[in-house]
Scaffold this motif. Structure first.
Motif, mmCIF file in Angstrom:
data_model
loop_
_atom_site.group_PDB
_atom_site.id
_atom_site.type_symbol
_atom_site.label_atom_id
_atom_site.label_comp_id
_atom_site.label_asym_id
_atom_site.label_seq_id
_atom_site.Cartn_x
_atom_site.Cartn_y
_atom_site.Cartn_z
ATOM 1 N N LYS A 60 -7.093 -11.333 -2.773
ATOM 2 C CA LYS A 60 -5.635 -11.366 -2.877
ATOM 3 C C LYS A 60 -5.000 -10.334 -1.950
ATOM 4 C CE LYS A 60 -5.537 -13.061 -7.647
ATOM 5 N NZ LYS A 60 -5.032 -12.813 -9.012
ATOM 6 N N ILE A 61 -3.911 -10.743 -1.306
ATOM 7 C CA ILE A 61 -3.167 -9.867 -0.403
ATOM 8 C C ILE A 61 -1.759 -9.682 -0.946
ATOM 9 C CG2 ILE A 61 -2.234 -9.582 1.922
ATOM 10 C CD1 ILE A 61 -4.603 -11.110 2.995
ATOM 11 N N TYR A 62 -1.336 -8.432 -1.028
ATOM 12 C CA TYR A 62 -0.031 -8.105 -1.579
ATOM 13 C C TYR A 62 0.807 -7.378 -0.525
ATOM 14 C CZ TYR A 62 -2.725 -8.718 -5.903
ATOM 15 O OH TYR A 62 -3.541 -9.201 -6.890
ATOM 16 N N LYS A 63 2.109 -7.573 -0.611
ATOM 17 C CA LYS A 63 3.007 -6.792 0.240
ATOM 18 C C LYS A 63 2.989 -5.331 -0.196
ATOM 19 C CE LYS A 63 6.063 -6.286 3.514
ATOM 20 N NZ LYS A 63 5.675 -6.443 4.938
ATOM 21 N N ASP A 64 2.851 -5.135 -1.494
ATOM 22 C CA ASP A 64 2.723 -3.782 -2.048
ATOM 23 C C ASP A 64 2.200 -3.916 -3.465
ATOM 24 O OD1 ASP A 64 2.786 -1.034 -2.208
ATOM 25 O OD2 ASP A 64 4.882 -0.844 -1.609
ATOM 26 N N MET A 65 1.818 -2.822 -4.062
ATOM 27 C CA MET A 65 1.375 -2.800 -5.452
ATOM 28 C C MET A 65 1.501 -1.378 -5.978
ATOM 29 S SD MET A 65 -2.789 -3.132 -4.946
ATOM 30 C CE MET A 65 -3.095 -3.255 -6.711
ATOM 31 N N ASP A 66 1.337 -1.215 -7.274
ATOM 32 C CA ASP A 66 1.383 0.111 -7.874
ATOM 33 C C ASP A 66 0.374 1.008 -7.160
ATOM 34 O OD1 ASP A 66 0.584 2.331 -9.662
ATOM 35 O OD2 ASP A 66 1.885 1.368 -11.120
ATOM 36 N N ARG A 67 0.869 2.103 -6.578
ATOM 37 C CA ARG A 67 0.003 2.926 -5.738
ATOM 38 C C ARG A 67 -1.075 3.655 -6.542
ATOM 39 N NH1 ARG A 67 2.376 3.621 -0.757
ATOM 40 N NH2 ARG A 67 3.720 1.810 -0.373
ATOM 41 N N LEU A 68 -0.775 4.024 -7.790
ATOM 42 C CA LEU A 68 -1.810 4.646 -8.610
ATOM 43 C C LEU A 68 -2.937 3.669 -8.904
ATOM 44 C CD1 LEU A 68 0.109 6.819 -11.241
ATOM 45 C CD2 LEU A 68 -1.624 7.618 -9.633
ATOM 46 N N VAL A 69 -2.575 2.414 -9.151
ATOM 47 C CA VAL A 69 -3.579 1.381 -9.368
ATOM 48 C C VAL A 69 -4.407 1.187 -8.105
ATOM 49 C CG1 VAL A 69 -3.969 -1.056 -9.867
ATOM 50 C CG2 VAL A 69 -2.238 0.220 -11.148
ATOM 51 N N ALA A 70 -3.724 1.125 -6.963
ATOM 52 C CA ALA A 70 -4.423 0.961 -5.682
ATOM 53 C C ALA A 70 -5.347 2.141 -5.411
ATOM 54 C CB ALA A 70 -3.413 0.804 -4.555
ATOM 55 N N PHE A 71 -4.872 3.336 -5.687
ATOM 56 C CA PHE A 71 -5.680 4.552 -5.512
ATOM 57 C C PHE A 71 -6.944 4.486 -6.368
ATOM 58 C CE2 PHE A 71 -6.451 8.915 -7.259
ATOM 59 C CZ PHE A 71 -6.957 9.492 -6.106
ATOM 60 N N GLY A 72 -6.789 4.086 -7.628
ATOM 61 C CA GLY A 72 -7.937 3.976 -8.515
ATOM 62 C C GLY A 72 -8.959 2.969 -8.016
ATOM 63 N N LYS A 73 -8.482 1.848 -7.476
ATOM 64 C CA LYS A 73 -9.399 0.827 -6.946
ATOM 65 C C LYS A 73 -10.139 1.361 -5.713
ATOM 66 C CE LYS A 73 -6.832 -3.213 -8.606
ATOM 67 N NZ LYS A 73 -7.948 -3.895 -9.304
ATOM 68 N N ALA A 74 -9.434 2.124 -4.888
ATOM 69 C CA ALA A 74 -10.071 2.703 -3.705
ATOM 70 C C ALA A 74 -11.139 3.721 -4.102
ATOM 71 C CB ALA A 74 -9.029 3.352 -2.807
ATOM 72 N N ILE A 75 -10.852 4.551 -5.109
ATOM 73 C CA ILE A 75 -11.840 5.524 -5.578
ATOM 74 C C ILE A 75 -13.043 4.804 -6.174
ATOM 75 C CG2 ILE A 75 -12.286 7.406 -7.199
ATOM 76 C CD1 ILE A 75 -10.596 8.193 -4.775
ATOM 77 N N ASP A 76 -12.799 3.686 -6.853
ATOM 78 C CA ASP A 76 -13.906 2.891 -7.381
ATOM 79 C C ASP A 76 -14.790 2.373 -6.241
ATOM 80 O OD1 ASP A 76 -15.246 1.212 -9.547
ATOM 81 O OD2 ASP A 76 -14.538 -0.350 -8.199
ATOM 82 N N THR A 77 -14.166 1.905 -5.175
ATOM 83 C CA THR A 77 -14.924 1.436 -4.008
ATOM 84 C C THR A 77 -15.721 2.576 -3.392
ATOM 85 O OG1 THR A 77 -13.303 -0.290 -3.530
ATOM 86 C CG2 THR A 77 -14.717 0.408 -1.708
ATOM 87 N N TRP A 78 -15.079 3.730 -3.256
ATOM 88 C CA TRP A 78 -15.773 4.900 -2.712
ATOM 89 C C TRP A 78 -16.944 5.305 -3.614
ATOM 90 C CZ3 TRP A 78 -15.955 9.756 -5.158
ATOM 91 C CH2 TRP A 78 -16.576 10.760 -4.414
ATOM 92 N N GLY A 79 -16.738 5.274 -4.931
ATOM 93 C CA GLY A 79 -17.806 5.618 -5.856
ATOM 94 C C GLY A 79 -18.992 4.675 -5.748
ATOM 95 N N ARG A 80 -18.719 3.388 -5.547
ATOM 96 C CA ARG A 80 -19.815 2.439 -5.361
ATOM 97 C C ARG A 80 -20.530 2.683 -4.041
ATOM 98 N NH1 ARG A 80 -17.707 -2.197 -4.711
ATOM 99 N NH2 ARG A 80 -15.519 -1.921 -5.299
#
Length: 431
Positions: A281-301
């Motif tokens: 899914k591609i978004y124009k924008d999204m909740d930045r805290l949610v996006a940050f958490g998803k990025a940290i999850d990716t980094w953790g993996r």
């Protein structure tokens, strides 16, 4: 009870471990007293600053050299971080080679301590200490060999170079990582000014390396705003929350210090992406805290998939705070950090912790490989006086209450990091 020792088979170690545990004394509420190096207060130390950025450090440039940019007050240079002993309740790990006692806290007094007395936790298989645990139950689990408690709180550049001889430490992140990286370079150079170094820049990869050639120590900065990728596509610049291609640059590095958050709230023309992609899914924008958490999850993996703890040690810098709203520290008329000359008294920031720190800590729980959080948020929140304000890059035309003057707060981050670098953990299983 059966004991299985991994790497350490000598009986004296087991006896030492038992002595340490029997020396632990709880208070009436089942709380344990520890030295949390990230909790404390700022105190005046006339021996500070550890270096003069303008005259001693050739690395700092104009961005963080507040004195050279005209800052008139100097008191902010004289503060040293002093950790405290406080009651601790929750999850923790005890380490072998702990030669101090953890005393009871019945009188509820907070006592000062030095890093010599701290317990540095390599969190792995931990347990929640409760007053009804038996010693047999406490002895079960997995224990980590952490840094010896006789490590010094004072940064020693020569010792740093000797310990890291032939190794690399890399700071990965935004300009706050650069802030810490330059601080470390200044601290090394002021301690060992005769150490030869060679600078190598790779603009395409966003990497700058200082190689202290006499020791083979490389101190590296990799500029990465979000850790995850930004990719130019037909629709525009896409921030991909589940992709880290630059991770190939981090492989086999001995010490990695990661950071991201500063750019996650950017909007308007300064935002370096046009869309955010999460999965398909591609978004124009999204909740930045949610996006940050998803990025940290990716980094953790990425950490779990690529890091060999026997080779590399991973840190996360934590969330560096800003000071743009005086309401957060009890000065409603202050609209930024300009004119702030002293830290906040005490050990607690009135404005509370940033939401990003809660998200970060929650995501770190799911990482299986060892990651040490440099939890610098609270100690930095107390330093409303530590930013460049108008004495930063713009030299009077800007207002920077995000980064930090050098010498200054990042030096403390590096003192704490220096102590955590003392040793790599050694796993011991006790069944």
């Amino acid at each position: 009870m059966g004991f299985k020792f991994v790497e350490h088979k000598d009986l004296w170690f087991y006896l030492l471990l038992v002595v340490v545990m029997m020396n632990m004394v709880e208070n009436g509420k089942g709380e344990m007293n520890m030295c949390d190096v990230f909790q404390g207060k700022w105190v005046i130390d006339e021996s500070y600053p550890p270096y003069n950025a303008s005259s001693v450090c050739p690395f700092v440039g104009t961005e963080f050299d507040c004195l050279n940019n005209g800052r008139p007050d100097h008191l902010y240079l004289k503060y040293r971080w002093k950790p405290m002993v406080a009651p601790y309740q929750g999850t923790y790990t005890i380490h072998k080679y702990t030669y101090i006692r953890i005393h009871s806290h019945t009188q509820r007094k907070v006592q000062s301590c030095s890093t010599k007395q701290q317990i540095m936790c390599y969190r792995h298989d931990t347990f929640n200490y409760q007053s009804n645990y038996s010693w047999t139950e406490l002895m079960k689990g997995t224990w980590w060999h952490g840094p010896p408690l006789n490590s010094s709180v004072v940064f020693d550049g020569l010792n740093f170079l000797e310990k890291l001889r032939g190794q690399t430490i890399m700071f990965v992140g935004d300009s706050l990582s650069k802030n810490q990286w330059l601080s470390l370079l200044c601290m090394i150079h002021s301690s060992v000014p005769s150490a030869n170094y060679v600078v190598k820049m790779n603009g395409a990869e966003g990497i700058t390396t200082y190689n202290f050639t006499d020791y083979g120590v490389k101190v590296v900065y990799h500029h990465s705003l979000y850790l995850v990728d930004i990719v130019k596509e037909k629709i525009g610049r896409v921030l991909k929350l589940d992709s880290i291609t630059s991770g190939k640059l981090w492989l086999d590095v001995d010490y990695l210090v990661f950071n991201t958050w500063h750019w996650w709230s950017r909007v308007g023309p300064t935002r370096p992406f046009d869309f955010i992609q999460d999965g398909e899914k591609i978004y124009k924008d999204m909740d930045r805290l949610v996006a940050f958490g998803k990025a940290i999850d990716t980094w953790g993996r990425w950490v779990d998939d690529n890091i060999n703890p026997a080779k590399s040690k991973v840190f996360f810098q934590g969330i560096s705070p800003t000071h743009y709203k005086g309401n957060n520290w009890g000065e409603p008329k202050a609209h930024n950090c300009l004119g702030q000359t002293e830290p906040i008294l005490g050990s607690t920031y009135p404005g509370g912790i940033p939401a990003a720190l809660t998200v970060l800590k929650n995501q770190l729980k799911y990482i299986k490989k060892p990651v040490t959080l440099l939890d610098i948020t609270n100690l930095s929140q107390l330093r409303k006086d530590g930013h460049p304000s108008k004495y930063g890059l713009g030299k009077g035309t800007g207002m920077d209450c995000s980064h930090w003057c050098l010498a200054g707060v990042p030096d403390t981050w590096n003192v704490l990091l220096y102590n955590f670098l003392a040793e790599k953990p050694t796993k011991i299983s006790i069944n």
